[in-house]
Design a protein around this motif. Structure first.
Motif, PDB file in Angstrom:
ATOM      1  N   ALA A 137       0.833  -1.198   0.000  1.00 11.44           N
ATOM      2  CA  ALA A 137       0.000   0.000   0.000  1.00 11.44           C
ATOM      3  C   ALA A 137       0.875   1.258   0.000  1.00 11.44           C
ATOM      4  O   ALA A 137       0.546   2.258  -0.637  1.00 11.44           O
ATOM      5  N   GLY A 138       1.999   1.202   0.708  1.00 11.86           N
ATOM      6  CA  GLY A 138       2.917   2.331   0.723  1.00 11.86           C
ATOM      7  C   GLY A 138       3.547   2.557  -0.636  1.00 11.86           C
ATOM      8  O   GLY A 138       3.611   3.688  -1.135  1.00 11.86           O
ATOM      9  N   ARG A 139       3.980   1.466  -1.254  1.00 11.02           N
ATOM     10  CA  ARG A 139       4.582   1.588  -2.588  1.00 11.02           C
ATOM     11  C   ARG A 139       3.552   2.104  -3.590  1.00 11.02           C
ATOM     12  O   ARG A 139       3.893   2.824  -4.512  1.00 11.02           O
ATOM     13  N   ALA A 140       2.284   1.692  -3.391  1.00 11.40           N
ATOM     14  CA  ALA A 140       1.242   2.064  -4.360  1.00 11.40           C
ATOM     15  C   ALA A 140       0.987   3.569  -4.399  1.00 11.40           C
ATOM     16  O   ALA A 140       0.516   4.077  -5.405  1.00 11.40           O
ATOM     17  N   ILE A 141       1.287   4.295  -3.314  1.00 14.51           N
ATOM     18  CA  ILE A 141       1.139   5.758  -3.412  1.00 14.51           C
ATOM     19  C   ILE A 141       2.482   6.436  -3.725  1.00 14.51           C
ATOM     20  O   ILE A 141       2.630   7.639  -3.566  1.00 14.51           O
ATOM     21  N   GLY A 142       3.432   5.634  -4.191  1.00 12.94           N
ATOM     22  CA  GLY A 142       4.659   6.214  -4.722  1.00 12.94           C
ATOM     23  C   GLY A 142       5.820   6.294  -3.744  1.00 12.94           C
ATOM     24  O   GLY A 142       6.816   6.949  -4.001  1.00 12.94           O
ATOM     25  N   MET A 143       5.705   5.616  -2.589  1.00 13.17           N
ATOM     26  CA  MET A 143       6.830   5.606  -1.652  1.00 13.17           C
ATOM     27  C   MET A 143       7.902   4.647  -2.151  1.00 13.17           C
ATOM     28  O   MET A 143       7.591   3.589  -2.686  1.00 13.17           O
ATOM     29  N   SER A 144       9.172   5.013  -1.921  1.00 16.76           N
ATOM     30  CA  SER A 144      10.251   4.074  -2.205  1.00 16.76           C
ATOM     31  C   SER A 144      10.201   2.999  -1.119  1.00 16.76           C
ATOM     32  O   SER A 144       9.541   3.163  -0.088  1.00 16.76           O
TER      33      SER A 144
END
Lengths: 226, 255
Positions: A121-128
């Motif tokens: 979910a974190g990666r899905a909003i563009g977090m590395s």
């Protein structure tokens, strides 16, 4: 035994000072161990083969050998390699390295318990990956780790007693001095044991307070399921 | 007509020996709502994950706004900011309030100043009807509310495309309507959406196009009426008949 109240009256400055050093050793060891433990846990869960191997090696080595052996190797052994450390540094290093190995296991378990969904979910909003670890995984993993991890400060505090063997003037060393001066080892060590009990009690109370403070409504059950 | 906002070209995904899907091509136009339907294990969810680069495809290309995002040079973190994703099991950040769930992408990824991020996050929460739940943690929200926060979190990044991976499958029947309602509003506002769902009522009413996938390929696609009443393939007819019988009655209730 009946001398115990008298010992408190007579030796309270030394006992207080010893307890202070014991607490300082505990806090320092805990802090160093937290950094080492966190790095090892992250290396084992997210690292490549090299970092995973290094972390496993460290944890196995320091969990698999007695703290006393580690302390003696650092204080008496390292000078043979040209590295001479003071008593305080040796005690700090041994306690920190040892505690880190245990903390690594607590933290690794809770990082794994958070599950891959949170990372996704974190990666899905563009977090590395590392930002998601820092912002999303760790804040939850650390909270989840608290109940099991809270054994470590108490366990470490009691472990600090062995550093009296390299003459660090902590609580146990104070007890030995009192015993020698009064020829009453039972009274002396009962006195010291009571001080340990009191410090452990205070430490426990602090940890419970801290746990309640960072608690998030509904997270415990949800987090464990996810 | 504009060129497609999202283009999938000959995409193939293989796990070990299993072909998840093969040679999928799909053009998504700006403002279009596409519903992907099909039996379980057909690769619909994996297709969404490949589009948003959460899972690497084995071959084929994906273009977003005309730019290929499947090249090794593409910055996947940047690509994902432009593609919103809504998960079946919500996956809200459990340690953050509803507001912070929506804000965190703005402050930590887009580096927006806190005050502005807060304003934007409140706007998005309001859009999904949850401004009064801003201070609640996920554990204090119902499934339907959690999923609406999930939608707000994705919307806050101002994505070009929104992907919905079975957004109502984990919800109790009485909570499905509130989530579908939000999605319907988004569709009417011409958000570009790619929705994997078994909600046939939503597909029929809201979709501009329905894509029927089976065994890793697109069997048929077209306007809802064409697929429902004039399917070209026997398999499409069978599947729609079966799923309408299974879910049909339930849908009537929350429409």
């Amino acid at each position: 035994m009946s001398d115990v109240p008298e010992f408190f009256l007579r030796f309270w400055p030394q006992l207080l000072q010893g307890a202070g050093i014991t607490l300082l050793l505990t806090v320092q060891g805990l802090a160093a161990g937290l950094v080492l433990g966190l790095l090892s846990a992250l290396a084992r869960v997210y690292g490549n083969k090299f970092w995973r191997g290094l972390a496993v090696g460290y944890v196995e080595l320091f969990r698999g050998t007695p703290l006393l052996v580690q302390l003696f190797l650092i204080y008496y052994g390292l000078p043979g390699l040209g590295i001479t450390l003071s008593r305080e540094w040796s005690a700090f290093l041994a306690l920190g390295l040892n505690s880190g190995a245990y903390q690594a296991e607590y933290l690794r378990g809770s990082i794994l318990a958070i599950g891959e969904g949170q990372m996704m979910a974190g990666r899905a909003i563009g977090m590395s990956k590392w930002r998601a670890i820092w912002e999303i995984v760790l804040p939850q993993a650390l909270r989840l780790a608290i109940p099991a991890w809270a054994n470590e400060p108490v366990s470490l505090l009691k472990s600090t007693a062995i550093v009296f063997l390299i003459a660090v003037p902590e609580l146990m060393a104070v007890g030995k001095t009192i015993a020698a001066r009064t020829y009453n080892p039972i009274g002396a060590y009962v006195t010291v044991a009571l001080v340990y009990l009191a410090v452990v009690y205070l430490l426990d109370a602090f940890l419970k307070w801290a746990e309640a403070r960072v608690k998030i409504p509904g997270f415990e059950a949800e987090g464990r399921k996810a | 007509m504009d060129s497609p906002i999202l283009q999938v070209k000959n995409l193939t995904k293989i796990y070990g020996q299993n072909v998840i899907f093969q040679d999928i091509s799909l053009d998504v136009n700006r403002g279009e709502t596409i519903v992907i339907i099909g039996p379980s294990g057909t690769g619909k969810s994996t297709l969404l994950r490949c589009i948003n680069l959460l899972t690497p495809a084995n071959s084929g290309q994906i273009f977003l706004n005309g730019q290929e995002i499947t090249t090794p040079e593409a910055n996947e973190d940047r690509v994902r900011q432009q593609i919103g994703m809504v998960f079946q099991n919500f996956l809200l950040f459990n340690h953050l309030t509803a507001l912070d769930n929506v804000m965190v992408g703005l402050t930590k990824v887009k580096k927006m100043p806190k005050a502005r991020a807060r304003e934007k996050a409140l706007y998005e929460l309001n859009r999904v009807g949850l401004s009064d739940r801003a201070d609640h943690y996920p554990g204090q929200l119902s499934g339907g509310q959690q999923q609406r926060v999930g939608i707000a979190r994705a919307l806050a990044m101002d994505p070009s495309v929104m992907l919905f991976d079975e957004p109502t499958s984990a919800l109790d029947p009485e909570l499905i309507g509130e989530v579908l309602g939000v999605m319907e509003t988004l569709a009417r506002e011409h958000m570009t959406m790619l929705v994997v769902t078994h909600e046939m009522g939503f597909a029929r009413e809201v979709a501009n196009r329905i894509v029927f996938m089976e065994k890793g390929s697109i069997v048929e696609q077209g306007k809802p009426d064409d697929l429902f009443y004039r399917p070209q393939h026997e398999r499409t007819r069978e599947f729609l008949w079966k799923i309408t019988e299974l879910y049909g009655n339930k849908e009537e209730k929350h429409e």
